[in-house]
Design a protein around this motif. Structure first.
Motif, mmCIF file in Angstrom:
data_model
loop_
_atom_site.group_PDB
_atom_site.id
_atom_site.type_symbol
_atom_site.label_atom_id
_atom_site.label_comp_id
_atom_site.label_asym_id
_atom_site.label_seq_id
_atom_site.Cartn_x
_atom_site.Cartn_y
_atom_site.Cartn_z
ATOM 1 N N ALA A 141 0.831 -1.209 0.000
ATOM 2 C CA ALA A 141 0.000 0.000 0.000
ATOM 3 C C ALA A 141 0.861 1.254 0.000
ATOM 4 C CB ALA A 141 -0.932 -0.003 1.209
ATOM 5 N N PHE A 142 1.972 1.212 0.702
ATOM 6 C CA PHE A 142 2.845 2.380 0.786
ATOM 7 C C PHE A 142 3.705 2.525 -0.470
ATOM 8 C CE2 PHE A 142 6.148 5.230 2.169
ATOM 9 C CZ PHE A 142 5.595 5.988 3.190
ATOM 10 N N TYR A 143 4.341 1.463 -0.913
ATOM 11 C CA TYR A 143 5.354 1.572 -1.967
ATOM 12 C C TYR A 143 4.849 1.260 -3.371
ATOM 13 C CZ TYR A 143 8.735 2.342 1.662
ATOM 14 O OH TYR A 143 9.416 2.900 2.709
ATOM 15 N N ARG A 144 3.740 0.559 -3.459
ATOM 16 C CA ARG A 144 3.218 0.194 -4.780
ATOM 17 C C ARG A 144 1.721 0.466 -4.878
ATOM 18 N NH1 ARG A 144 7.493 -2.276 -3.273
ATOM 19 N NH2 ARG A 144 6.440 -3.320 -1.533
ATOM 20 N N GLY A 145 1.212 1.268 -3.940
ATOM 21 C CA GLY A 145 -0.200 1.561 -3.899
ATOM 22 C C GLY A 145 -0.496 3.034 -3.772
ATOM 23 N N PHE A 146 -1.513 3.360 -2.962
ATOM 24 C CA PHE A 146 -2.029 4.730 -2.934
ATOM 25 C C PHE A 146 -1.030 5.757 -2.424
ATOM 26 C CE2 PHE A 146 -2.875 3.611 1.470
ATOM 27 C CZ PHE A 146 -2.860 4.811 2.169
ATOM 28 N N VAL A 147 -0.121 5.383 -1.513
ATOM 29 C CA VAL A 147 0.848 6.353 -0.996
ATOM 30 C C VAL A 147 1.834 6.754 -2.103
ATOM 31 C CG1 VAL A 147 2.708 6.757 0.658
ATOM 32 C CG2 VAL A 147 0.632 5.560 1.386
ATOM 33 N N ALA A 148 2.398 5.772 -2.785
ATOM 34 C CA ALA A 148 3.337 6.072 -3.872
ATOM 35 C C ALA A 148 2.659 6.878 -4.978
ATOM 36 C CB ALA A 148 3.908 4.777 -4.440
ATOM 37 N N GLU A 149 1.395 6.554 -5.278
ATOM 38 C CA GLU A 149 0.673 7.290 -6.320
ATOM 39 C C GLU A 149 0.452 8.743 -5.926
ATOM 40 O OE1 GLU A 149 -2.820 4.930 -6.628
ATOM 41 O OE2 GLU A 149 -1.795 3.256 -7.628
ATOM 42 N N ALA A 150 0.121 8.984 -4.659
ATOM 43 C CA ALA A 150 -0.087 10.358 -4.190
ATOM 44 C C ALA A 150 1.212 11.146 -4.208
ATOM 45 C CB ALA A 150 -0.688 10.339 -2.785
ATOM 46 N N ILE A 151 2.314 10.505 -3.830
ATOM 47 C CA ILE A 151 3.611 11.180 -3.859
ATOM 48 C C ILE A 151 3.964 11.578 -5.288
ATOM 49 C CG2 ILE A 151 6.101 10.797 -3.572
ATOM 50 C CD1 ILE A 151 5.417 9.188 -1.030
ATOM 51 N N GLU A 152 3.780 10.672 -6.234
ATOM 52 C CA GLU A 152 4.114 10.986 -7.622
ATOM 53 C C GLU A 152 3.243 12.120 -8.162
ATOM 54 O OE1 GLU A 152 5.533 8.268 -11.029
ATOM 55 O OE2 GLU A 152 3.328 8.252 -11.145
ATOM 56 N N ARG A 153 1.958 12.097 -7.837
ATOM 57 C CA ARG A 153 1.083 13.187 -8.303
ATOM 58 C C ARG A 153 1.554 14.528 -7.770
ATOM 59 N NH1 ARG A 153 -3.110 9.470 -7.538
ATOM 60 N NH2 ARG A 153 -3.480 10.211 -5.417
ATOM 61 N N PHE A 154 1.876 14.569 -6.485
ATOM 62 C CA PHE A 154 2.304 15.826 -5.872
ATOM 63 C C PHE A 154 3.581 16.339 -6.526
ATOM 64 C CE2 PHE A 154 4.519 18.338 -2.619
ATOM 65 C CZ PHE A 154 3.530 19.245 -2.293
ATOM 66 N N ILE A 155 4.532 15.454 -6.762
ATOM 67 C CA ILE A 155 5.796 15.877 -7.357
ATOM 68 C C ILE A 155 5.592 16.339 -8.798
ATOM 69 C CG2 ILE A 155 8.000 14.972 -8.219
ATOM 70 C CD1 ILE A 155 8.335 13.540 -5.597
ATOM 71 N N ASN A 156 4.765 15.625 -9.529
ATOM 72 C CA ASN A 156 4.536 16.015 -10.926
ATOM 73 C C ASN A 156 3.811 17.354 -11.053
ATOM 74 O OD1 ASN A 156 5.781 13.713 -11.880
ATOM 75 N ND2 ASN A 156 3.871 12.582 -12.181
ATOM 76 N N GLU A 157 2.980 17.675 -10.054
ATOM 77 C CA GLU A 157 2.170 18.890 -10.117
ATOM 78 C C GLU A 157 2.792 20.078 -9.404
ATOM 79 O OE1 GLU A 157 -1.463 17.612 -8.363
ATOM 80 O OE2 GLU A 157 -1.984 16.236 -10.010
ATOM 81 N N SER A 158 3.949 19.882 -8.740
ATOM 82 C CA SER A 158 4.495 20.927 -7.863
ATOM 83 C C SER A 158 5.881 21.367 -8.290
ATOM 84 C CB SER A 158 4.561 20.416 -6.414
ATOM 85 O OG SER A 158 3.303 19.965 -5.966
#
Length: 597
Positions: free
Chosen positions: A216-233
């Protein structure tokens, strides 16, 4: 000797950490039938909530532990690596010569969560819910904020207002810094932990649930949220410019915490265990190798001769750290040579009765070009750091002063003979903006890399930065005996060394050794952006006394006198020959406590 607190004694378990709430939660795990590993994991997660200026879920953690079941003392490496797109060429193309001390370019893969889950799976007995629920509770319902947290927020308020609005909304609602003693809630973080618990419990079996949590953390919703934030910021960092990050979900998906052998050194009837040279831990062993050749056992542990001798050994140990240490998977670190008798016989002759102003690495065959290269880089960047500080814009200067954050530490011991020392750090709220969806920021550990090729600690994808995080575990007469550590960046090793030497040679108890006056030197280049260096510097607590301080100045040290009870944050746990458990914690900063029975 009078001590500020009693040394905790017990037969069931002992937990000691840099915050009283976390220590209490860890002991609660033992009370409910868990072991020292369960206690360490729960303590580590609560520290992320109650000391968010010192560590967070996006950070890292090296762990040294002894398992009574396996009979092994090992390192669990929870140090994240540089992302795939983190190349020297990319950072140079962003106009950088040093990696900033905060912001999105400073981050490596968040690594503490996987390390804690791996420790729980392989050595603990409790479930994901058991160890995560206390942290989720304090995030949801709040905990009383310390003056250290509120003070840091207040000092950084102008920077947050101007540059990091997501951090402002959590820690300074209505643009007012949260007050000391008020309840700080982090609903988004509570939701993150509760969702991980729910996803873990979607499968049956303790180990399967732990694996589900890791996913969940490394291959799920946490990793997906981190990538979205970095791509948008694109965010301001203390380089004075706005940058985007390079961490992606694929970096997280491919990363795992790992077990390793310790680096160790025999000092009298003790064997000291540290991490490999991806951390600064082996420098402690080098300092012991130097001091074993001296008459330190005969010196007053609070006298000027002791301070001078230890400070000079620290200078030599840190010189080798700067020139030779880095991720051993990327470059050969000559550790056996650095700890050899012949090498240290020669190095010990460099310690005289006067303070050294030089920064002197040792002579290691085959490393001459590397030494020459590092010397050139250090000379170049020491001038840049001084010039940069002189023109720093006030808001950024405040962030730089506060933005390094610090670290926490925990030690756990139980009746079965398990012993854990862990140094969680990184991901503090000064490191990068809070990700609103998750309730935590990322880390800034990449700042420890050099953007110069060919060094032991040059930036490269997949490489571990040479971190300052350095827990310690000691065997005495062949048996696991002591776990300890201290926050403090480059000072961690220095304070731990003083504590250990006083235990060994002064025949003191844990609390007595912790309470004695402490010192440190900033003679070596800082491991943190922008790499300041103060040759000959020595900071000592005023409680050493005027006579000792004057004697140190006569030896040539540039002495800064700090108020009493302001240097070091040692905590420790031990198991003696009779099976009695001991715990102690520093009174400095008024947060650390040992708990046990």
């Amino acid at each position: 000797m009078f001590t500020t607190r009693p040394e905790i004694l017990g037969s069931i378990g002992v937990v000691t950490s840099t915050h009283w709430v976390a220590s209490s939660v860890g002991m609660a795990m033992i009370e409910r039938g868990g072991n020292a590993f369960d206690a360490a994991v729960a303590t580590g997660f609560v520290l992320q909530v109650v000391q968010p200026n010192l560590c967070g879920p996006g950070g890292d953690v090296p762990i040294i532990f002894h398992s009574a079941r396996t009979g092994k003392t090992e390192v669990l490496c929870g140090q994240g690596t540089a992302p795939k797109r983190a190349t020297i060429e990319h950072y140079r193309s962003e106009g950088l010569t040093l990696i900033p001390g905060n912001g999105l370019l400073a981050t490596v893969i968040p690594s503490s969560f996987d390390a804690w889950m791996l420790l729980l799976r392989d050595h603990g007995t409790l479930t994901v819910r058991d160890v995560l629920q206390p942290a989720a509770h304090y995030a949801e319902h709040g905990h009383p904020v310390s003056n250290h947290v509120s003070g840091t927020v207040a000092r950084l308020l102008p920077f947050f207002e101007k540059n990091w609005p997501t951090t402002l909304s959590l820690y300074a609602p209505n643009a007012t810094a949260i007050e000391t003693g008020s309840l700080l809630r982090n609903p988004a973080l509570a939701n993150t932990w509760n969702r991980i618990i729910r996803e873990a419990e979607s499968v049956s079996g303790r180990e399967a649930q732990i694996e589900k949590a890791r996913d969940a953390f490394y291959r799920g919703f946490v990793a997906e949220a981190i990538e979205r934030f970095i791509n948008e910021s694109a965010v301001m960092d203390d380089s004075g410019h706005v940058h985007k990050g390079v961490l992606g979900a694929d970096d997280m998906a491919d990363w795992r915490a790992t077990y390793e052998n310790t680096e160790s050194y025999d000092y009298h009837d003790h064997t000291v265990h540290k991490t490999a040279a991806w951390g600064q831990g082996p420098s402690f062993l080098q300092m012991l190798a130097l001091l074993k050749r001296t008459d330190i056992a005969a010196l007053d542990p609070v006298g000027s001769d002791f301070v001078h001798l230890v400070a000079e050994a620290i200078k030599l140990g840190f010189a080798d750290r700067e020139y030779f240490y880095g991720d051993p998977e990327f470059n050969a670190v000559p550790m056996r040579h650095l700890l050899s008798d012949a090498y240290n016989d020669q190095r010990a002759t460099l310690i005289t009765d006067q303070a050294s102003m030089e920064f002197r690495p040792g002579l290691v065959p085959g490393y001459e070009k590397q030494v020459e290269r590092v010397s050139s880089v250090l000379a170049h960047y020491s001038k840049i750091a001084a010039a940069d500080a002189a023109i720093m814009e006030p808001t950024l200067a405040a962030m730089r002063a506060e933005g390094r954050g610090d670290t926490v530490h925990l030690d756990c011991a139980d009746a079965q003979g398990n012993l854990v020392a862990a140094m969680p750090s990184g991901g503090w709220f000064q490191s990068s903006p809070v990700i609103p969806e998750l309730g935590f920021p990322l880390n800034s550990r990449a700042q420890m890399f050099w953007l110069e090729p060919g060094l032991a600690n040059s930036l490269a994808p997949g490489r571990r930065p040479r971190t300052t995080l350095t827990p310690t575990l000691v065997h005495r007469r062949g048996k696991p005996y002591l776990a300890f550590g201290s926050p403090g960046g480059d000072q961690q090793e220095q304070w731990q060394l003083q504590f250990f030497l006083r235990l060994v040679h002064g025949k003191m108890g844990l609390q007595e050794a912790i309470d004695l006056p402490m010192f440190y030197t900033a003679h070596a280049p800082s491991s943190f952006f922008p790499r300041e260096q103060r040759p000959g510097h020595l900071a000592v607590e005023e409680s050493f006394g005027a006579e000792a301080i004057s004697a140190l100045r006569r030896r040539g040290h540039f002495v800064d006198v700090a108020p009493p009870w302001t240097i070091s944050s040692i905590v420790a746990a031990a198991r003696d020959e009779n099976g009695i458990l001991h715990g102690a914690a520093t009174p400095r900063l008024m947060q650390a406590y040992a708990v046990g029975r």
